[in-house]
Motif scaffolding. Sequence first.
Motif, PDB file in Angstrom:
ATOM      1  N   GLU A  58      61.643 -43.104  46.722  1.00  0.00           N
ATOM      2  CA  GLU A  58      61.030 -42.098  47.588  1.00  0.00           C
ATOM      3  C   GLU A  58      61.463 -42.278  49.036  1.00  0.00           C
ATOM      4  N   VAL A  59      61.769 -43.533  49.416  1.00  0.00           N
ATOM      5  CA  VAL A  59      62.166 -43.829  50.795  1.00  0.00           C
ATOM      6  C   VAL A  59      63.654 -43.588  50.999  1.00  0.00           C
ATOM      7  N   ALA A  60      64.476 -44.096  50.103  1.00  0.00           N
ATOM      8  CA  ALA A  60      65.936 -43.962  50.233  1.00  0.00           C
ATOM      9  C   ALA A  60      66.558 -44.023  48.851  1.00  0.00           C
ATOM     10  N   VAL A  61      67.322 -42.999  48.491  1.00  0.00           N
ATOM     11  CA  VAL A  61      67.982 -42.978  47.183  1.00  0.00           C
ATOM     12  C   VAL A  61      69.177 -43.930  47.229  1.00  0.00           C
ATOM     13  N   PRO A  62      69.193 -44.954  46.373  1.00  0.00           N
ATOM     14  CA  PRO A  62      70.281 -45.937  46.423  1.00  0.00           C
ATOM     15  C   PRO A  62      71.562 -45.398  45.793  1.00  0.00           C
ATOM     16  N   ASP A  63      72.638 -46.155  46.013  1.00  0.00           N
ATOM     17  CA  ASP A  63      73.925 -45.814  45.392  1.00  0.00           C
ATOM     18  C   ASP A  63      74.077 -46.442  44.014  1.00  0.00           C
ATOM     19  N   ASP A 116      75.766 -49.280  32.075  1.00  0.00           N
ATOM     20  CA  ASP A 116      76.332 -50.577  31.729  1.00  0.00           C
ATOM     21  C   ASP A 116      75.197 -51.588  31.594  1.00  0.00           C
ATOM     22  N   TYR A 117      75.530 -52.788  31.125  1.00  0.00           N
ATOM     23  CA  TYR A 117      74.546 -53.856  31.056  1.00  0.00           C
ATOM     24  C   TYR A 117      75.239 -55.192  31.268  1.00  0.00           C
ATOM     25  N   VAL A 118      74.481 -56.161  31.799  1.00  0.00           N
ATOM     26  CA  VAL A 118      74.958 -57.539  31.934  1.00  0.00           C
ATOM     27  C   VAL A 118      73.885 -58.442  31.348  1.00  0.00           C
ATOM     28  N   VAL A 119      74.318 -59.525  30.719  1.00  0.00           N
ATOM     29  CA  VAL A 119      73.406 -60.402  29.997  1.00  0.00           C
ATOM     30  C   VAL A 119      73.059 -61.614  30.851  1.00  0.00           C
ATOM     31  N   LYS A 120      71.769 -61.945  30.888  1.00  0.00           N
ATOM     32  CA  LYS A 120      71.311 -63.147  31.586  1.00  0.00           C
ATOM     33  C   LYS A 120      71.570 -64.379  30.707  1.00  0.00           C
ATOM     34  N   ALA A 132      80.529 -52.564  41.391  1.00  0.00           N
ATOM     35  CA  ALA A 132      81.454 -51.897  42.316  1.00  0.00           C
ATOM     36  C   ALA A 132      82.142 -50.710  41.650  1.00  0.00           C
ATOM     37  N   THR A 133      82.538 -50.885  40.391  1.00  0.00           N
ATOM     38  CA  THR A 133      83.214 -49.803  39.670  1.00  0.00           C
ATOM     39  C   THR A 133      82.285 -48.600  39.502  1.00  0.00           C
ATOM     40  N   HIS A 134      81.053 -48.846  39.092  1.00  0.00           N
ATOM     41  CA  HIS A 134      80.122 -47.739  38.851  1.00  0.00           C
ATOM     42  C   HIS A 134      79.706 -47.052  40.145  1.00  0.00           C
ATOM     43  N   VAL A 135      79.519 -47.822  41.211  1.00  0.00           N
ATOM     44  CA  VAL A 135      79.160 -47.222  42.500  1.00  0.00           C
ATOM     45  C   VAL A 135      80.300 -46.351  43.013  1.00  0.00           C
ATOM     46  N   ARG A 136      81.523 -46.842  42.887  1.00  0.00           N
ATOM     47  CA  ARG A 136      82.690 -46.068  43.339  1.00  0.00           C
ATOM     48  C   ARG A 136      82.822 -44.773  42.543  1.00  0.00           C
ATOM     49  N   ASN A 137      82.711 -44.851  41.218  1.00  0.00           N
ATOM     50  CA  ASN A 137      82.832 -43.651  40.393  1.00  0.00           C
ATOM     51  C   ASN A 137      81.719 -42.644  40.698  1.00  0.00           C
TER      52      ASN A 137
END
Length: 310
Positions: A58-63, A116-120, A132-137
């Motif tokens: 609501e404050v700022a839509v992230p990338d 996408d997903y990353v495993v802990k 970085a790839t997803h933000v750029r696309n």
Amino acid sequence: MTSTTDPVAAPPPAATQPVILVVDDAVDTLRMLGDALVAEGYVVLAARDAAEALERFEVAVPDGVLLDAVMPGMDGFEFCERIKATPTWSHVPIVFMTGLSESDQILRGFACGGVDYVVKPLRIPEVMARLATHVRNARVARLAQEAVDVAGMGTVVLDTQGRMAWRSPQATAWLDLAFGQGEGASQRAGEWLGSALNQPETTRDLGRQGRLLARHMGQGNLGEAMLLLTLMPPDSASASAQRLRDIALTPRETEVLSWLAKGKTNRDIADILGMSPRTVNKHLEHVFEKLGVETRSAAAAIAGRLLPQD
């Protein structure tokens, strides 16, 4: 890193700095990812649960969003569905962080809109590279969408499940005009748009406002469908009627063409109109000749523009 209790404490980010929202109920994970993201040049917002994350939106839509799949209260999957169901937020790429390696959980993350997903336990270099790839696309796609907005075109993108993933401001205005803004309006609009995927175009009568036309422009790389909306002026209906008279179709030929435009086969049309398939074929030969086309799809496209829609 921005405080988890005061999302507006940090100064506004520079226009060139991507903003990443990290959502995790583990403070250590928030701190670790925050430090890594800041080192990569990102501005970081943090939230410890889904409710807090919605406040950040609501404050700022992230990338981009790094989202823990399992959290108390609303889990990551439900939160993702909420984001993707909101047109002004649905473009934001969401990467799930999960300790779950079961395939059904991974598939659930993709089904609700994750990219996408990353495993802990997390491998930070891998997380940074994927993000970085997803933000750029997403930024490239957003620039293209903004160009469409500036041009004033009515454009809608449907996801693989037929839901409205994005729509331009002009498309929103026209769909509101056609279907209203009350409960169920979005569903009715979605059903109408979905009907355009199986034919060259479809129209909706808006009375004195004219006719809203939806044309399927094809599938995208991720299976998304793009539709182009056009608001035709009221006098276009009378112009279409005049053109139909100029073509000089007989009443029977007009009936056959109308059912063809609805996707019916020759046998279907024959059953509906009480004639033989061979007779239907002869009518269509005359129709094709008068319209100056050679294929059923071309005839159906013209019929969609000229014939009244139910």
